[in-house]
Motif scaffolding. Structure first.
Motif, PDB file in Angstrom:
ATOM      1  N   ASN A   1       0.806  -1.231   0.000  1.00 44.97           N
ATOM      2  CA  ASN A   1       0.000   0.000   0.000  1.00 44.97           C
ATOM      3  C   ASN A   1       0.836   1.277   0.000  1.00 44.97           C
ATOM      4  OD1 ASN A   1      -2.410  -1.573   0.291  1.00 44.97           O
ATOM      5  ND2 ASN A   1      -2.001  -1.702   2.481  1.00 44.97           N
ATOM      6  N   ASN A   2       2.093   1.220  -0.438  1.00 43.13           N
ATOM      7  CA  ASN A   2       2.980   2.381  -0.396  1.00 43.13           C
ATOM      8  C   ASN A   2       3.138   2.912   1.027  1.00 43.13           C
ATOM      9  OD1 ASN A   2       4.707   4.295  -1.642  1.00 43.13           O
ATOM     10  ND2 ASN A   2       3.074   5.819  -1.657  1.00 43.13           N
ATOM     11  N   LEU A   3       3.039   2.030   2.002  1.00 42.65           N
ATOM     12  CA  LEU A   3       3.165   2.402   3.411  1.00 42.65           C
ATOM     13  C   LEU A   3       4.631   2.649   3.759  1.00 42.65           C
ATOM     14  CD1 LEU A   3       1.617   2.627   6.166  1.00 42.65           C
ATOM     15  CD2 LEU A   3       2.238   0.231   6.528  1.00 42.65           C
TER      16      LEU A   3
ATOM     17  N   VAL B   1      -6.126   5.329   2.825  1.00 40.46           N
ATOM     18  CA  VAL B   1      -7.274   5.397   1.918  1.00 40.46           C
ATOM     19  C   VAL B   1      -8.047   6.700   2.021  1.00 40.46           C
ATOM     20  CG1 VAL B   1      -7.520   2.881   1.950  1.00 40.46           C
ATOM     21  CG2 VAL B   1      -8.839   4.262   3.580  1.00 40.46           C
ATOM     22  N   SER B   2      -7.603   7.632   2.876  1.00 39.11           N
ATOM     23  CA  SER B   2      -8.299   8.908   3.011  1.00 39.11           C
ATOM     24  C   SER B   2      -8.026   9.809   1.809  1.00 39.11           C
ATOM     25  CB  SER B   2      -7.885   9.622   4.301  1.00 39.11           C
ATOM     26  OG  SER B   2      -8.318   8.904   5.436  1.00 39.11           O
ATOM     27  N   HIS B   3      -8.875  10.825   1.640  1.00 42.54           N
ATOM     28  CA  HIS B   3      -8.771  11.710   0.477  1.00 42.54           C
ATOM     29  C   HIS B   3      -8.747  13.178   0.906  1.00 42.54           C
ATOM     30  CE1 HIS B   3      -9.425   8.359  -2.273  1.00 42.54           C
ATOM     31  NE2 HIS B   3     -10.441   7.971  -1.501  1.00 42.54           N
ATOM     32  N   GLY B   4      -8.463  14.031  -0.070  1.00 42.20           N
ATOM     33  CA  GLY B   4      -8.493  15.475   0.150  1.00 42.20           C
ATOM     34  C   GLY B   4      -7.438  15.922   1.139  1.00 42.20           C
ATOM     35  N   ALA B   5      -7.828  16.767   2.087  1.00 32.73           N
ATOM     36  CA  ALA B   5      -6.887  17.294   3.074  1.00 32.73           C
ATOM     37  C   ALA B   5      -6.288  16.203   3.942  1.00 32.73           C
ATOM     38  CB  ALA B   5      -7.589  18.324   3.962  1.00 32.73           C
TER      39      ALA B   5
ATOM     40  N   ASP C   1     -14.821   5.647   8.731  1.00 31.84           N
ATOM     41  CA  ASP C   1     -14.503   4.317   8.209  1.00 31.84           C
ATOM     42  C   ASP C   1     -13.131   4.299   7.549  1.00 31.84           C
ATOM     43  OD1 ASP C   1     -16.878   3.197   9.096  1.00 31.84           O
ATOM     44  OD2 ASP C   1     -17.943   3.617   7.225  1.00 31.84           O
ATOM     45  N   ALA C   2     -12.761   5.391   6.877  1.00 27.07           N
ATOM     46  CA  ALA C   2     -11.435   5.473   6.257  1.00 27.07           C
ATOM     47  C   ALA C   2     -10.348   5.477   7.326  1.00 27.07           C
ATOM     48  CB  ALA C   2     -11.333   6.723   5.390  1.00 27.07           C
ATOM     49  N   VAL C   3     -10.578   6.208   8.419  1.00 29.70           N
ATOM     50  CA  VAL C   3      -9.583   6.268   9.492  1.00 29.70           C
ATOM     51  C   VAL C   3      -9.407   4.895  10.135  1.00 29.70           C
ATOM     52  CG1 VAL C   3      -8.960   7.313  11.702  1.00 29.70           C
ATOM     53  CG2 VAL C   3     -10.075   8.695   9.942  1.00 29.70           C
ATOM     54  N   LYS C   4     -10.517   4.200  10.361  1.00 29.89           N
ATOM     55  CA  LYS C   4     -10.425   2.858  10.947  1.00 29.89           C
ATOM     56  C   LYS C   4      -9.619   1.936  10.037  1.00 29.89           C
ATOM     57  CE  LYS C   4     -14.951   3.496  13.089  1.00 29.89           C
ATOM     58  NZ  LYS C   4     -16.380   3.120  13.032  1.00 29.89           N
TER      59      LYS C   4
ATOM     60  N   ASN D   1      -7.360   2.913   7.893  1.00 29.18           N
ATOM     61  CA  ASN D   1      -5.970   3.376   7.969  1.00 29.18           C
ATOM     62  C   ASN D   1      -5.258   2.831   9.200  1.00 29.18           C
ATOM     63  OD1 ASN D   1      -6.197   4.881   5.622  1.00 29.18           O
ATOM     64  ND2 ASN D   1      -6.643   6.795   6.686  1.00 29.18           N
ATOM     65  N   ARG D   2      -5.945   2.812  10.330  1.00 28.17           N
ATOM     66  CA  ARG D   2      -5.333   2.290  11.552  1.00 28.17           C
ATOM     67  C   ARG D   2      -5.022   0.803  11.405  1.00 28.17           C
ATOM     68  NH1 ARG D   2      -8.207   5.396  16.719  1.00 28.17           N
ATOM     69  NH2 ARG D   2      -7.622   7.507  16.062  1.00 28.17           N
ATOM     70  N   ASP D   3      -5.919   0.070  10.767  1.00 26.24           N
ATOM     71  CA  ASP D   3      -5.655  -1.350  10.531  1.00 26.24           C
ATOM     72  C   ASP D   3      -4.451  -1.534   9.608  1.00 26.24           C
ATOM     73  OD1 ASP D   3      -7.726  -2.172  12.151  1.00 26.24           O
ATOM     74  OD2 ASP D   3      -9.122  -2.578  10.510  1.00 26.24           O
ATOM     75  N   ILE D   4      -4.349  -0.688   8.583  1.00 29.51           N
ATOM     76  CA  ILE D   4      -3.211  -0.756   7.659  1.00 29.51           C
ATOM     77  C   ILE D   4      -1.906  -0.510   8.404  1.00 29.51           C
ATOM     78  CG2 ILE D   4      -2.077   0.446   5.736  1.00 29.51           C
ATOM     79  CD1 ILE D   4      -4.914   0.919   4.575  1.00 29.51           C
ATOM     80  N   PHE D   5      -1.894   0.497   9.257  1.00 30.53           N
ATOM     81  CA  PHE D   5      -0.674   0.850   9.990  1.00 30.53           C
ATOM     82  C   PHE D   5      -0.285  -0.257  10.966  1.00 30.53           C
ATOM     83  CE2 PHE D   5       1.546   3.708  13.212  1.00 30.53           C
ATOM     84  CZ  PHE D   5       2.715   3.762  12.471  1.00 30.53           C
ATOM     85  N   PHE D   6      -1.261  -0.775  11.710  1.00 32.91           N
ATOM     86  CA  PHE D   6      -0.957  -1.844  12.659  1.00 32.91           C
ATOM     87  C   PHE D   6      -0.471  -3.096  11.934  1.00 32.91           C
ATOM     88  CE2 PHE D   6      -2.378  -1.313  17.230  1.00 32.91           C
ATOM     89  CZ  PHE D   6      -2.193   0.060  17.222  1.00 32.91           C
ATOM     90  N   GLU D   7      -1.079  -3.402  10.806  1.00 31.63           N
ATOM     91  CA  GLU D   7      -0.626  -4.549  10.033  1.00 31.63           C
ATOM     92  C   GLU D   7       0.813  -4.346   9.574  1.00 31.63           C
ATOM     93  OE1 GLU D   7      -2.045  -7.296   6.224  1.00 31.63           O
ATOM     94  OE2 GLU D   7      -2.822  -5.263   6.435  1.00 31.63           O
ATOM     95  N   GLY D   8       1.141  -3.104   9.160  1.00 25.23           N
ATOM     96  CA  GLY D   8       2.506  -2.805   8.739  1.00 25.23           C
ATOM     97  C   GLY D   8       3.516  -2.951   9.861  1.00 25.23           C
ATOM     98  N   LEU D   9       3.076  -2.750  11.094  1.00 27.23           N
ATOM     99  CA  LEU D   9       3.955  -2.899  12.255  1.00 27.23           C
ATOM    100  C   LEU D   9       3.979  -4.333  12.784  1.00 27.23           C
ATOM    101  CD1 LEU D   9       2.990   0.343  14.228  1.00 27.23           C
ATOM    102  CD2 LEU D   9       5.186  -0.113  13.119  1.00 27.23           C
ATOM    103  N   GLY D  10       3.114  -5.172  12.245  1.00 30.39           N
ATOM    104  CA  GLY D  10       3.020  -6.539  12.746  1.00 30.39           C
ATOM    105  C   GLY D  10       2.251  -6.650  14.043  1.00 30.39           C
ATOM    106  N   LEU D  11       1.345  -5.703  14.302  1.00 30.48           N
ATOM    107  CA  LEU D  11       0.539  -5.683  15.517  1.00 30.48           C
ATOM    108  C   LEU D  11      -0.884  -6.125  15.223  1.00 30.48           C
ATOM    109  CD1 LEU D  11       1.728  -2.232  16.928  1.00 30.48           C
ATOM    110  CD2 LEU D  11       2.407  -4.492  17.764  1.00 30.48           C
ATOM    111  N   SER D  12      -1.548  -6.674  16.234  1.00 26.86           N
ATOM    112  CA  SER D  12      -2.930  -7.109  16.074  1.00 26.86           C
ATOM    113  C   SER D  12      -3.841  -5.902  15.881  1.00 26.86           C
ATOM    114  CB  SER D  12      -3.381  -7.902  17.305  1.00 26.86           C
ATOM    115  OG  SER D  12      -2.599  -9.062  17.472  1.00 26.86           O
ATOM    116  N   LYS D  13      -4.702  -5.967  14.883  1.00 26.00           N
ATOM    117  CA  LYS D  13      -5.611  -4.856  14.594  1.00 26.00           C
ATOM    118  C   LYS D  13      -6.530  -4.599  15.789  1.00 26.00           C
ATOM    119  CE  LYS D  13      -5.692  -6.082   9.685  1.00 26.00           C
ATOM    120  NZ  LYS D  13      -6.533  -6.578   8.568  1.00 26.00           N
ATOM    121  N   GLY D  14      -6.701  -3.319  16.105  1.00 34.52           N
ATOM    122  CA  GLY D  14      -7.615  -2.935  17.172  1.00 34.52           C
ATOM    123  C   GLY D  14      -7.099  -3.156  18.571  1.00 34.52           C
TER     124      GLY D  14
END
Length: 272
Positions: free
Chosen positions: A11-13, A37-41, A56-59, A61-74
């Motif tokens: 995801n270009n993370l 996955v957020s848009h605009g500003a 929903d986009a922020v949620k 995004n948080r899952d994407i970031f945690f997955e990138g760190l190898g952490l359990s989502k949520g």
């Protein structure tokens, strides 16, 4: 010591990492604007639920970031961050607070500490100073939000003190990472701020405040570094990103650089 951006592969993370934190003991990362996955500003990895972005986009995004760190989502814990100096001690029972619903964030605090493994602490920033603290001896951690009000109230020093009180940490063992924040190149402040910092830190005010052609410039990151040294940390145990978020607002969200409408990066720290 160094701070560098590491590719999250998907995801270009891209994730900011400090070399000072041992990877076998701790998981950590500073997010960038990239990979969401957020848009605009809020394009694209906005991690703040309180900035008028689509929830929903922020949620996601948080899952994407945690997955990138190898952490359990949520699995993380967040707080409301009110530019104060209160610190919350986080227990296993608080896992998930604020992760998908801002109203469940721990209220009215600007720093979190814990010694619970696999309980990520996450705070949010857009020019304020991320402060990550980890003790490899006691396996305790802390994350603090150093805006100017929190910094002048000594949030960094107080977070170290709380780790000492709660977990028996020796400050000389604590490792620190000070993340991307607005630099003195871009951080012009008024007389009110100058007076408060002069009163709070007369011993090192000359090191953190300059005046150029009538413009007062504050070095927030350095102010927090000097606080950590006052708290007993060894100078060579403090890693500095040295990145101005306003100058680099294509990489990091910046309240000043983006004229007030922007997203938030996150600092995450967890014990393995």
């Amino acid at each position: 010591m160094s701070f560098s951006l590491i590719s999250g592969k998907k995801n270009n993370l891209w994730i900011g990492k400090f070399s000072i934190f041992p990877e076998d003991c701790f998981v950590h990362g500073i997010s960038t604007r990239y990979g969401g996955v957020s848009h605009g500003a809020f394009d694209s990895l906005n991690l703040g639920l309180h900035v008028e972005d689509d929830a929903d986009a922020v949620k996601q995004n948080r899952d994407i970031f945690f997955e990138g760190l190898g952490l359990s989502k949520g699995s993380g814990v967040t707080c409301q961050q009110v530019h104060g100096d209160r610190i919350a001690v986080v227990s296993r029972e608080q896992a998930g607070r604020g992760m998908y619903d801002y109203s469940t964030s721990i209220p009215d605090v600007d720093a979190l500490v814990t010694n619970v493994p696999e309980l990520p602490l996450m705070l949010f920033f857009a020019d304020c100073t991320p402060i990550l603290l980890a003790d490899p001896v006691t396996k305790a951690i802390g994350v603090a939000h150093g805006g100017w009000k929190g910094t002048v109230a000594s949030i960094a020093r107080k977070t170290v003190q709380r780790m000492v009180e709660e977990y028996g940490c020796n400050p000389r063992n604590i490792l620190a990472g000070i993340g991307p924040a607005i630099g003195p190149c871009c951080y012009e402040v008024g007389d009110e701020v100058v007076h408060q910092f002069t009163d709070a830190f007369p011993e090192f005010i000359q090191d953190i405040l300059t005046n150029e052609a009538g413009s007062n410039r504050l070095n927030l990151a350095k102010a927090n570094r000097l606080q950590l040294i006052q708290a007993g940390l060894e100078d060579n145990n403090i890693d500095m990103a040295g990145v101005c978020t306003s100058c680099n607002n294509r990489q990091f969200f910046s309240y000043r650089g983006d004229k007030g409408r922007t997203g938030r990066i996150a600092a995450v720290l967890s014990i393995r």
